[in-house]
Design a protein around this motif. Structure first.
Motif, PDB file in Angstrom:
ATOM      1  N   GLU A  52       1.026  -1.166  -0.096  1.00  0.00           N
ATOM      2  CA  GLU A  52      -0.105   0.125   0.005  1.00  0.00           C
ATOM      3  C   GLU A  52       0.952   1.190   0.117  1.00  0.00           C
ATOM      4  N   ARG A  80     -10.650 -11.049   1.205  1.00  0.00           N
ATOM      5  CA  ARG A  80     -11.886 -10.419   2.006  1.00  0.00           C
ATOM      6  C   ARG A  80     -13.074 -11.244   2.037  1.00  0.00           C
ATOM      7  N   ASP A 105      -5.171  -8.981   6.056  1.00  0.00           N
ATOM      8  CA  ASP A 105      -4.404  -8.107   5.595  1.00  0.00           C
ATOM      9  C   ASP A 105      -2.732  -8.558   5.073  1.00  0.00           C
ATOM     10  N   ASN A 107      -0.361  -6.778   3.605  1.00  0.00           N
ATOM     11  CA  ASN A 107       0.460  -5.702   3.255  1.00  0.00           C
ATOM     12  C   ASN A 107       1.858  -5.937   3.779  1.00  0.00           C
ATOM     13  N   ARG A 127       1.038 -11.177   8.610  1.00  0.00           N
ATOM     14  CA  ARG A 127      -0.096 -11.105   8.267  1.00  0.00           C
ATOM     15  C   ARG A 127      -1.260 -10.771   9.480  1.00  0.00           C
ATOM     16  N   GLU A 130      -8.119  -8.955  10.164  1.00  0.00           N
ATOM     17  CA  GLU A 130      -9.001  -7.951  10.642  1.00  0.00           C
ATOM     18  C   GLU A 130     -10.504  -8.371  10.630  1.00  0.00           C
ATOM     19  N   TYR A 198      -3.054   1.609  13.147  1.00  0.00           N
ATOM     20  CA  TYR A 198      -2.650   1.108  11.745  1.00  0.00           C
ATOM     21  C   TYR A 198      -1.574   1.776  10.940  1.00  0.00           C
TER      22      TYR A 198
END
Length: 285
Positions: A52, A80, A105, A107, A127, A130, A198
Motif C-alpha cells: 500500500e 476479503r 491483511d 500488506n 499477516r 481484521e 494502523y
C-alpha cells in the motif's frame, strides 16, 4: 457489490392473426425466478501495487466465490469475506444489509513481492487478521430498469492478530446495472479512515528503520487514509448472467491522503496514486 446480477426480462411478442392488421399489443416482461439460489466461483489475475503506497506493481492470482442462498448473500474475493445476514426479497425492493467482514491483511508480509530495496530494508510485517462488520441499505429498481441496484454502507474492522491492532472505518457507495441478459457494468466509490495503530504498523519509520533504509524517521497520525473509485464489467460467454461462464474485468484508482501519503514509504519510495486492474473468468451455478 454483488456480481450475481439479475438480468432484465425478455419481451414476449403476442401473435397476430392474419385477419388482424392492427399492431400487436405491447410486449410483457417475462417473470424470472429472481429468488433462486446461485453460486459463482471464479479466478483471475490482478495487477496491483507491491504494497500500500508503492510505485511498482506486479501480478497476483485472486480467487472469488459469490453466492445467494435462501436470500442470504455472501462473497469471498481475494483476501476479503463478507456476508449479508438479512435475507433479500426478489424484485424491486428496499434491502437492509448487515453482517460480518473479515480481511486477511497481507500488506508487506512478503518481502520478495516488494521491488524497492529501501522498503524491503524496513522488514516484513506479519499477516494481520481484521474482523468487523457492516450495515447498509440498498434499492433495486432505481434508474435504468427494475433490476439495477444502488446501495450505501459503512463498515468497521479491527486488527486482532499480526502486525497491527488498528481500526478502519469505510463508507461505500455501489451502483450496478445490467445492459442485457449477457452483460452488466458497475461503479463504486469508498473511503477509509484509519487510526494511529494502523499507521504505526505500515507507514511509520522508526530510528532503526531509518538507519537500515536511509528513509527519514516518521510518525503517522490517524485520520482519513484514502479514497477509492472504480468499476467493472461482466459478459456472459455461455448462457446468461444467471448461469454459465462469464468474463469479468475491472479496475480502481486509490488516492492516499494526509499522513499516510506524507510517509516517506509513500512520498519518497512510493506514490500516493495507486492503480489496480484485473480480469478473470467465472462460472455461475
Amino acid at each position: 457489490m454483488r456480481l450475481l446480477l439479475i438480468a432484465p426480462a425478455l419481451l414476449l411478442a403476442a401473435p397476430a392473426f392474419a385477419q388482424d392488421t392492427s399492431p400487436p399489443p405491447p410486449a410483457a416482461p417475462e417473470q424470472l425466478d429472481t429468488g433462486k439460489d446461485t453460486v459463482t466461483v471464479g479466478a483471475g489475475a490482478v495487477y496491483m501495487p507491491d504494497y500500500e503506497g508503492a510505485d511498482h506493481s506486479g501480478f497476483s492470482a485472486v480467487p472469488a466465490v459469490i453466492g445467494s442462498v435462501s436470500g442470504f448473500n455472501f462473497q469471498l474475493i481475494g483476501n476479503r469475506f463478507s456476508a449479508d445476514l438479512i435475507p433479500n426479497k426478489p424484485g424491486p425492493n428496499w434491502d437492509l444489509q448487515a453482517g460480518p467482514v473479515v480481511v486477511l491483511d497481507l500488506n508487506r508480509s512478503l518481502l520478495s513481492y516488494i521491488d524497492d530495496p529501501r522498503v524491503r530494508a524496513l522488514g516484513k510485517r506479519d499477516r494481520s487478521l481484521e474482523v468487523g462488520g457492516y450495515v447498509g441499505i440498498g434499492k433495486t429498481g432505481v434508474i435504468t430498469s427494475q433490476y439495477d441496484q444502488l446501495s450505501v454502507s459503512v463498515s468497521y474492522r479491527k486488527g486482532v492478530t499480526g502486525a497491527q491492532r488498528g481500526a478502519i472505518w469505510s463508507p461505500t457507495i455501489n451502483y450496478l446495472t445490467p445492459l442485457s441478459r449477457k452483460a452488466a457494468v458497475g461503479l463504486f466509490a469508498s473511503a477509509e479512515h484509519a487510526d494511529r495503530d494502523y499507521g504505526r504498523a505500515y507507514f511509520d519509520v522508526d530510528a532503526a528503520g531509518s538507519l537500515a533504509s536511509g528513509l527519514p524517521e516518521f510518525n503517522t497520525r490517524g485520520g482519513w487514509k484514502s479514497w477509492t473509485a472504480g468499476g467493472f464489467a461482466t459478459v456472459a460467454l455461455t448462457g446468461d448472467l444467471l448461469h454459465g461462464f462469464k468474463l469479468v474485468a475491472g479496475g480502481t484508482y486509490k488516492r492516499l491522503l494526509n499522513d499516510f501519503a506524507d510517509s516517506p514509504i509513500v512520498s519518497i519510495a512510493g506514490n500516493r496514486n495507486q492503480w489496480l486492474g484485473g480480469a478473470g473468468i467465472a462460472y455461475t451455478f
